[in-house]
Design an enzyme around this catalytic site. Structure first.
Site, PDB file in Angstrom:
ATOM      1  CB  SER A 194      -1.276   0.146   0.721  1.00 25.97           C
ATOM      2  OG  SER A 194      -1.496   1.105   1.220  1.00 25.97           O
ATOM      3  CG  HIS A 204      -3.808  -1.145  -2.171  1.00 26.71           C
ATOM      4  ND1 HIS A 204      -4.799  -2.138  -2.636  1.00 26.71           N
ATOM      5  CD2 HIS A 204      -3.997  -0.327  -1.417  1.00 26.71           C
ATOM      6  CE1 HIS A 204      -6.184  -1.463  -2.068  1.00 26.71           C
ATOM      7  NE2 HIS A 204      -5.510  -0.703  -1.073  1.00 26.71           N
ATOM      8  CG  ASP A 243      -5.027   3.155   0.454  1.00 25.62           C
ATOM      9  OD1 ASP A 243      -5.990   2.744  -0.212  1.00 25.62           O
ATOM     10  OD2 ASP A 243      -3.889   2.650   0.449  1.00 25.62           O
ATOM     11  CG  MET A 270      -8.346   7.820   1.531  1.00 29.83           C
ATOM     12  SD  MET A 270      -7.572   7.901   2.984  1.00 29.83           S
ATOM     13  CE  MET A 270      -6.012   6.782   2.844  1.00 29.83           C
ATOM     14  CG  HIS A 303      -9.719   0.665  -1.728  1.00 32.16           C
ATOM     15  ND1 HIS A 303      -8.806   0.888  -0.525  1.00 32.16           N
ATOM     16  CD2 HIS A 303     -10.062   0.894  -1.498  1.00 32.16           C
ATOM     17  CE1 HIS A 303      -9.775   0.214   0.252  1.00 32.16           C
ATOM     18  NE2 HIS A 303     -10.695   0.649  -0.713  1.00 32.16           N
ATOM     19  CG  MET A 318     -11.276   3.665   0.317  1.00 39.41           C
ATOM     20  SD  MET A 318      -9.775   3.657   2.155  1.00 39.41           S
ATOM     21  CE  MET A 318      -8.225   3.581   1.125  1.00 39.41           C
ATOM     22  CG  MET A 330     -12.595  -2.248   3.553  1.00 39.28           C
ATOM     23  SD  MET A 330     -11.033  -2.259   3.007  1.00 39.28           S
ATOM     24  CE  MET A 330     -10.123  -1.435   4.351  1.00 39.28           C
ATOM     25  N   GLY A 382      -9.744   4.292   5.226  1.00 40.74           N
ATOM     26  CA  GLY A 382      -9.052   5.567   5.410  1.00 40.74           C
ATOM     27  C   GLY A 382      -8.185   6.086   5.980  1.00 40.74           C
ATOM     28  N   GLY A 384      -2.129   1.780   9.663  1.00 44.01           N
ATOM     29  CA  GLY A 384      -1.752   1.774  10.975  1.00 44.01           C
ATOM     30  C   GLY A 384      -2.710   1.058  11.525  1.00 44.01           C
ATOM     31  CG  ASP A 406      -6.672  -2.514   1.971  1.00 46.36           C
ATOM     32  OD1 ASP A 406      -5.275  -1.995   3.140  1.00 46.36           O
ATOM     33  OD2 ASP A 406      -7.253  -1.484   1.641  1.00 46.36           O
ATOM     34  N   GLY A 407      -6.181  -3.714   5.772  1.00 44.55           N
ATOM     35  CA  GLY A 407      -5.544  -2.994   6.588  1.00 44.55           C
ATOM     36  C   GLY A 407      -5.374  -4.413   8.199  1.00 44.55           C
ATOM     37  N   GLY A 408      -5.161  -3.634   8.365  1.00 42.08           N
ATOM     38  CA  GLY A 408      -3.707  -4.498   9.663  1.00 42.08           C
ATOM     39  C   GLY A 408      -2.920  -5.400   8.923  1.00 42.08           C
ATOM     40  N   GLY A 462       0.186  -2.426   4.438  1.00 41.79           N
ATOM     41  CA  GLY A 462       0.940  -0.738   4.848  1.00 41.79           C
ATOM     42  C   GLY A 462       2.189  -1.071   5.928  1.00 41.79           C
ATOM     43  CB  SER A 463       1.842   0.005   9.255  1.00 39.22           C
ATOM     44  OG  SER A 463       0.827  -0.369   9.144  1.00 39.22           O
TER      45      SER A 463
HETATM   46  C1  DX5 Z   1      -6.693   1.877   4.853  1.00 43.39           C
HETATM   47  C2  DX5 Z   1      -6.200   1.317   3.675  1.00 43.39           C
HETATM   48  C3  DX5 Z   1      -4.940   0.932   3.827  1.00 43.39           C
HETATM   49  C4  DX5 Z   1      -4.084   1.232   4.136  1.00 43.39           C
HETATM   50  C5  DX5 Z   1      -2.959  -0.057   4.622  1.00 43.39           C
HETATM   51  O1  DX5 Z   1      -8.251   2.298   4.680  1.00 43.39           O
HETATM   52  O2  DX5 Z   1      -7.101   1.014   2.298  1.00 43.39           O
HETATM   53  O3  DX5 Z   1      -4.498   0.356   1.865  1.00 43.39           O
HETATM   54  O4  DX5 Z   1      -3.088   1.936   3.284  1.00 43.39           O
HETATM   55  O5  DX5 Z   1      -2.334   0.343   5.671  1.00 43.39           O
HETATM   56  P1  DX5 Z   1      -2.264  -0.656   6.619  1.00 43.39           P
HETATM   57  O6  DX5 Z   1      -1.495  -1.374   6.366  1.00 43.39           O
HETATM   58  O7  DX5 Z   1      -1.020  -0.233   7.822  1.00 43.39           O
HETATM   59  O8  DX5 Z   1      -3.872  -1.292   7.737  1.00 43.39           O
HETATM   60 ZN    ZN Z   2      -6.921   0.500   0.731  1.00 41.40          ZN
END
Ligand code: DX5
Ligand code: ZN
Length: 220
Positions: free
Chosen positions: A6, A31, A33, A35, A64, A66, A135, A140, A143, A174-176, A196-197
């Site tokens: 991400s 990926h 993002d 927003m 993606h 959002m 998700m 949005g 981390g 996606d997420g965590g 991501g993180s």
């Molecule tokens: C969150 C995004 C993700 C985010 C993932 O809403 O859609 O793609 O950047 O980041 P981590 O892996 O840190 O949750």
């Molecule tokens: Zn995403």
């Protein structure tokens, strides 16, 4: 199995170094993002960056969206170089039409569901899409902590696909996503992992990537 870094989590002051590391590690998709500060509170990556990545790198772009009413942005992202566009089930009353429109452009289409949205809300779309994005955090913000109950939706989607020969979708999470949570999703049937993180947190992206791939292969 596809790992999708991400990009939102990258160190933008060292972006070209990050991209080189990802390319050397064999990453195919980024990926991306997007927003709008409305569907989700944050502002994400922008179209100009997508165009530059498209012109100057070999990565395929998983966009993606959002955003509320993604139909208003669709053409710009398609001409900007998206290879895959995922919209949210909660973002427009016109999901069916928007997915049809993405498919008409012969790029991959995806439908995303927030943690509060059940699989039943997207049943009609399942034969149409290439990807279902579950998700595993509220969208949005990067981390955040993984929401374990979202894994049940991965199981449900996988079982549904087994029973319905008209469905061909991949299951993306996606997420965590990290070396602890990705195996849970893999076991349930996910085959696309956005991270991501976790990926961008260590000194070296390739080490983090290796840890993630190993953990998924073990499905501990
Ligand atoms: C969150 C995004 C993700 C985010 C993932 O809403 O859609 O793609 O950047 O980041 P981590 O892996 O840190 O949750
Ligand atoms: Zn995403």
């Amino acid at each position: 199995m596809i790992i999708l870094p991400s990009l939102y989590n990258a160190d933008f002051l060292r972006l070209s170094d990050c991209l080189t590391q990802l390319e050397n590690a064999g990453i195919e998709y980024l990926h991306f993002d997007v927003m709008d500060g409305n569907f989700v509170p944050n502002l994400g990556l922008n179209l100009e960056l997508l165009k530059q990545l498209n012109q100057q790198t070999h990565f395929k772009m998983d966009c993606h969206l959002m955003v509320k009413r993604p139909e208003t942005l669709l053409n710009r992202f398609i001409t900007g170089g998206a290879n895959m566009i995922t919209i949210h089930a909660e973002s427009t009353p016109q999901t069916y039409r928007v997915i049809q429109e993405i498919n008409e452009h012969h790029i991959l289409s995806g439908i995303a569901i927030n943690p509060g949205t059940p699989v039943s809300a997207i049943k009609e779309l399942l034969p149409l899409v290439d990807v279902v994005l579950v998700m595993t955090v509220n969208p949005g913000v990067n981390g955040q902590k993984f929401i374990p109950s979202a894994v049940n939706k991965v199981y449900e989607l996988f079982a549904y696909k087994q029973k319905h020969s008209d469905c061909h979708y991949h299951i993306e999470v996606d997420g965590g996503i990290n070396d602890q949570t990705a195996p849970l999703c893999a076991k349930a049937g996910a085959n696309m992992f956005v991270s991501g993180s976790f990926l961008f947190s260590g000194d070296r992206i390739d080490n983090q990537l290796e840890m993630l791939v190993e953990a998924i292969n073990k499905k501990s």
